[in-house]
Design a protein around this motif. Structure first.
Motif, mmCIF file in Angstrom:
data_model
loop_
_atom_site.group_PDB
_atom_site.id
_atom_site.type_symbol
_atom_site.label_atom_id
_atom_site.label_comp_id
_atom_site.label_asym_id
_atom_site.label_seq_id
_atom_site.Cartn_x
_atom_site.Cartn_y
_atom_site.Cartn_z
ATOM 1 N N GLY A 1 0.816 -1.214 0.000
ATOM 2 C CA GLY A 1 0.000 0.000 0.000
ATOM 3 C C GLY A 1 0.845 1.257 0.000
ATOM 4 O O GLY A 1 0.563 2.209 -0.735
ATOM 5 N N ILE A 2 1.902 1.275 0.825
ATOM 6 C CA ILE A 2 2.775 2.448 0.889
ATOM 7 C C ILE A 2 3.440 2.702 -0.455
ATOM 8 O O ILE A 2 3.561 3.845 -0.908
ATOM 9 C CB ILE A 2 3.832 2.256 2.000
ATOM 10 N N ALA A 3 3.881 1.611 -1.116
ATOM 11 C CA ALA A 3 4.548 1.756 -2.414
ATOM 12 C C ALA A 3 3.613 2.387 -3.437
ATOM 13 O O ALA A 3 4.024 3.235 -4.234
ATOM 14 C CB ALA A 3 5.048 0.401 -2.911
ATOM 15 N N GLY A 4 2.346 1.972 -3.415
ATOM 16 C CA GLY A 4 1.385 2.550 -4.348
ATOM 17 C C GLY A 4 1.221 4.043 -4.149
ATOM 18 O O GLY A 4 1.170 4.816 -5.122
ATOM 19 N N VAL A 5 1.153 4.460 -2.895
ATOM 20 C CA VAL A 5 1.027 5.890 -2.598
ATOM 21 C C VAL A 5 2.294 6.636 -3.019
ATOM 22 O O VAL A 5 2.227 7.720 -3.619
ATOM 23 C CB VAL A 5 0.759 6.106 -1.092
ATOM 24 N N LEU A 6 3.469 6.060 -2.714
ATOM 25 C CA LEU A 6 4.734 6.707 -3.061
ATOM 26 C C LEU A 6 4.905 6.848 -4.565
ATOM 27 O O LEU A 6 5.440 7.849 -5.049
ATOM 28 C CB LEU A 6 5.910 5.920 -2.467
ATOM 29 N N ILE A 7 4.457 5.842 -5.313
ATOM 30 C CA ILE A 7 4.564 5.917 -6.773
ATOM 31 C C ILE A 7 3.778 7.111 -7.300
ATOM 32 O O ILE A 7 4.231 7.836 -8.194
ATOM 33 C CB ILE A 7 4.056 4.614 -7.424
ATOM 34 N N SER A 8 2.591 7.331 -6.731
ATOM 35 C CA SER A 8 1.771 8.462 -7.182
ATOM 36 C C SER A 8 2.401 9.794 -6.792
ATOM 37 O O SER A 8 2.163 10.817 -7.443
ATOM 38 C CB SER A 8 0.361 8.358 -6.593
ATOM 39 N N LEU A 9 3.235 9.806 -5.726
ATOM 40 C CA LEU A 9 3.846 11.045 -5.249
ATOM 41 C C LEU A 9 5.202 11.322 -5.883
ATOM 42 O O LEU A 9 5.495 12.458 -6.292
ATOM 43 C CB LEU A 9 3.993 11.000 -3.726
ATOM 44 N N ILE A 10 6.057 10.296 -5.976
ATOM 45 C CA ILE A 10 7.444 10.517 -6.422
ATOM 46 C C ILE A 10 7.819 9.709 -7.664
ATOM 47 O O ILE A 10 8.913 9.886 -8.207
ATOM 48 C CB ILE A 10 8.447 10.190 -5.290
ATOM 49 N N GLY A 11 6.951 8.803 -8.106
ATOM 50 C CA GLY A 11 7.229 8.041 -9.311
ATOM 51 C C GLY A 11 7.881 6.701 -9.043
ATOM 52 O O GLY A 11 8.591 6.527 -8.033
ATOM 53 N N ALA A 12 7.674 5.754 -9.946
ATOM 54 C CA ALA A 12 8.187 4.394 -9.774
ATOM 55 C C ALA A 12 9.706 4.335 -9.797
ATOM 56 O O ALA A 12 10.326 3.562 -9.058
ATOM 57 C CB ALA A 12 7.610 3.476 -10.859
ATOM 58 N N VAL A 13 10.333 5.149 -10.629
ATOM 59 C CA VAL A 13 11.799 5.117 -10.746
ATOM 60 C C VAL A 13 12.462 5.509 -9.428
ATOM 61 O O VAL A 13 13.472 4.922 -9.017
ATOM 62 C CB VAL A 13 12.268 6.041 -11.887
ATOM 63 N N THR A 14 11.889 6.494 -8.741
ATOM 64 C CA THR A 14 12.452 6.925 -7.460
ATOM 65 C C THR A 14 12.339 5.824 -6.410
ATOM 66 O O THR A 14 13.191 5.727 -5.511
ATOM 67 C CB THR A 14 11.739 8.200 -6.961
ATOM 68 N N ILE A 15 11.310 4.983 -6.527
ATOM 69 C CA ILE A 15 11.172 3.845 -5.608
ATOM 70 C C ILE A 15 12.384 2.928 -5.721
ATOM 71 O O ILE A 15 12.855 2.367 -4.728
ATOM 72 C CB ILE A 15 9.881 3.045 -5.905
ATOM 73 N N TYR A 16 12.920 2.800 -6.936
ATOM 74 C CA TYR A 16 14.120 1.973 -7.131
ATOM 75 C C TYR A 16 15.292 2.532 -6.326
ATOM 76 O O TYR A 16 16.089 1.773 -5.758
ATOM 77 C CB TYR A 16 14.487 1.924 -8.611
ATOM 78 N N LEU A 17 15.407 3.846 -6.291
ATOM 79 C CA LEU A 17 16.479 4.467 -5.494
ATOM 80 C C LEU A 17 16.286 4.174 -4.006
ATOM 81 O O LEU A 17 17.240 3.848 -3.290
ATOM 82 C CB LEU A 17 16.500 5.977 -5.735
ATOM 83 N N LEU A 18 15.042 4.304 -3.527
ATOM 84 C CA LEU A 18 14.759 3.991 -2.125
ATOM 85 C C LEU A 18 15.055 2.534 -1.829
ATOM 86 O O LEU A 18 15.576 2.198 -0.753
ATOM 87 C CB LEU A 18 13.293 4.305 -1.810
ATOM 88 N N ASP A 19 14.748 1.668 -2.779
ATOM 89 C CA ASP A 19 15.010 0.239 -2.600
ATOM 90 C C ASP A 19 16.493 -0.036 -2.386
ATOM 91 O O ASP A 19 16.867 -0.882 -1.577
ATOM 92 C CB ASP A 19 14.526 -0.549 -3.826
ATOM 93 N N SER A 20 17.325 0.639 -3.150
ATOM 94 C CA SER A 20 18.765 0.409 -3.017
ATOM 95 C C SER A 20 19.239 0.736 -1.602
ATOM 96 O O SER A 20 20.114 0.054 -1.050
ATOM 97 C CB SER A 20 19.539 1.243 -4.044
ATOM 98 N N ILE A 21 18.636 1.762 -0.997
ATOM 99 C CA ILE A 21 18.999 2.132 0.379
ATOM 100 C C ILE A 21 18.522 1.065 1.361
ATOM 101 O O ILE A 21 19.248 0.667 2.279
ATOM 102 C CB ILE A 21 18.389 3.509 0.740
#
Length: 419
Positions: free
Chosen positions: A154-174
Motif C-alpha cells: 500500500g505504501i509503495a502505491g502511494v509513493l509511486i503516485s507522489l514521487i514516481g516508480a523510478v524513485t522507488i528503485y532508489l529507495l530500494d537500493s537504500i
C-alpha cells in the motif's frame, strides 16, 4: 518471546529479513507499475509476471548450493546483487534510455536471486535459536512476511503516485543496503558436515534429489493428495490471471495508489484468514472449502464491478480471507496424512506444481487483458475460486473430508509411516 529479543544475532537476522522484505515488496509494486507505465499494455504486465514468477518453480535447485555455501556470505551477496540491479533502472532512466525491455530483463534476474535469499534466511534461523524457540521464531518470520507485504504494498502505491516508480528503485537500493549491513554484522554460521558419509559432490546431491523428487511425484499422483491440493494450483492460476492485469485494472480505478491498495488488500486478506484458521478448523474441511470458496468468488467478482473504488478494494480483500484460512488447514491436513519421511518431498512437488500455475496464469491473463480489458479479466480471476468450490463439491472424496483434527491417513488408504 522475550528470550528471542535478548538474542542479538537473531534480532540482526530478523531486522535484516524485515529490511529485505520491505525492499522486495516496494520493488515488486514499482516494477509492475513501471512496466505498465512504459508500455500501457496488459500483455507486457502479464509477461512481467510470467518472467518474475517462473523462477519460483525451480527454487528447489537452490537448496544444494545454499547447503554448501557460507550462509552469511550468501545473505550478504544476495542483497548486494539486488542493490546493483535496482540502481540500473534509475541510472538508465536519467540518461534517457529506459525501455520496458530493460525492466523486463532485470525482473527475472532479481527473482532468481530471491530464490537464494529467502531459503538462506530460513536455514539461518535454526542456527541462531534453540529448538524450543523455533516455533516462536518461525511465527515471527511468517507474521513479518505477511505484515510487511500488506503494509508496504500500500505504501509503495502511494509513493509511486507522489514521487514516481523510478524513485522507488532508489529507495530500494537504500533499504537493501540496510539489509546488507545487518547481515554483514551477523556471526559466521557453523556448517554441519556428515563425517561418516564424507563430502558429496554436487552431481551426487542433484542425483539424490532427483530420486527423492520422483518418489514424491509418485506418492502425490497415486493417492488422494493429487485431488487434495488441486485448490492451491487453481488458486495460483487465478491469482496469476488477476495480477497480470492488476495495473490495468488499477489504472481504470484511479491509478498507482489504487494499485498499491489492491496489493495491500491481497496480503491483508491472507493474513486475516491465516489468523482465523483455527476457527475455520472447527468445521468439516470439505464443506468449508465448498462454501467459503463460493463466498470468495461472489465477493471477488462483485468487487470488480462495484462503482466505488475504496469499497471495491475492501471487498476484494475480504474475498481472500477464506483462502488464507483454508491454505493453513490444507497444509495442516497434509502434515497429518503424509508420511513424515516424505513430507518435504511431497510438499516440494505440490509447491512446484502450484508455482508453475501462477506464471501460466500471468501469461494467459496478460493476453486476455489486451482483448477484454483489465476489469473483465480481473473478474474472470474470481471464477477460479468458483472452480475450486465446484471441484470439491463434485469429487465425493473431497466433499466428505471431516474436520482436520478428525482426519486419519488410514481412511484414505495411506500410511503415516514408510519403511
Amino acid at each position: 518471546m522475550w528470550v528471542l529479543l535478548r538474542n542479538k544475532p537473531f534480532i540482526k537476522l530478523f531486522l535484516g529479513k524485515i529490511a529485505s522484505n520491505i525492499g522486495d515488496s516496494m520493488y515488486a509494486i514499482a516494477a509492475m507499475w513501471l512496466v505498465y507505465e512504459l508500455s500501457h499494455s496488459a500483455f507486457y504486465t502479464g509477461l512481467a509476471g510470467f518472467l518474475t514468477k517462473t523462477p519460483d518453480v525451480f527454487q528447489f535447485l537452490a537448496g544444494p548450493f545454499i547447503d554448501r555455501w557460507s550462509l552469511r556470505k550468501t545473505l550478504m551477496l544476495t542483497q548486494l546483487c539486488q542493490i546493483i540491479l535496482v540502481l540500473i533502472i534509475p541510472i538508465v532512466h536519467y540518461t534517457g534510455n529506459l525501455h520496458v525491455w530493460m525492466v523486463l530483463l532485470i525482473m527475472p534476474i532479481i527473482s532468481c536471486i530471491q530464490q537464494f535469499s529467502y531459503p538462506a534466511q530460513t536455514v539461518a534461523l535454526p542456527k541462531l535459536l534453540k529448538k524450543d524457540d523455533l516455533v516462536k521464531g518461525n511465527s515471527l518470520f511468517s507474521f513479518a512476511n505477511q505484515g510487511i507485504d500488506m503494509t508496504f504494498n500500500g505504501i509503495a502505491g502511494v509513493l509511486i503516485s507522489l514521487i514516481g516508480a523510478v524513485t522507488i528503485y532508489l529507495l530500494d537500493s537504500i533499504v537493501f543496503m540496510v539489509a546488507f549491513l545487518l547481515f554483514w554484522s551477523l556471526p559466521s554460521f557453523k556448517t554441519e558436515e556428515k563425517e561418516k558419509k564424507g563430502k558429496q559432490t554436487l552431481t551426487h546431491a542433484f542425483n539424490k534429489y532427483a530420486r527423492d523428487l520422483k518418489e514424491g511425484f509418485q506418492y502425490v499422483f497415486q493417492s488422494i493428495i493429487s485431488k487434495f491440493f488441486i485448490a492451491t494450483i487453481i488458486a495460483n492460476f487465478s491469482f496469476g490471471v488477476a495480477l497480470a492485469v492488476m495495473p490495468v485494472y488499477a489504472d481504470f480505478r484511479g491509478g498507482s495508489t489504487i494499485y498499491g491498495f489492491l496489493m495491500g488488500a491481497f496480503s491483508a486478506g491472507f493474513l486475516i484468514g491465516a489468523l482465523l484458521s483455527s476457527v475455520a478448523g472447527n468445521f468439516p474441511l470439505g464443506r468449508t472449502m465448498i462454501i467459503t470458496y463460493l463466498f470468495s468468488a461472489a465477493l471477488w467478482i462483485s468487487s470488480a464491478f462495484l462503482p466505488w473504488d475504496i469499497p471495491a478494494v475492501i471487498l476484494y480483500g475480504i474475498s481472500l480471507i477464506p483462502l488464507g484460512a483454508t491454505q493453513v488447514l490444507l497444509a495442516a491436513t497434509g502434515q497429518r496424512i503424509i508420511p513424515d519421511s516424505l513430507l518435504a518431498r511431497v510438499f516440494s512437488v505440490i509447491s512446484s506444481l502450484s508455482s508453475a500455475a501462477m506464471p501460466l496464469g500471468f501469461l494467459i491473463g496478460g493476453s486476455l487483458g489486451t482483448v477484454l480489458g483489465g476489469q473483465l479479466v480481473f473478474a474472470i480471476g474470481g471464477l477460479g475460486m468458483l472452480s475450486i468450490s465446484l471441484v470439491w463439491f463434485i469429487v465425493s472424496d473431497l466433499r466428505r473430508i471431516p474436520r482436520v483434527s478428525d482426519i486419519h491417513a488410514e481412511v484414505y488408504g495411506l500410511s503415516k509411516t514408510v519403511d
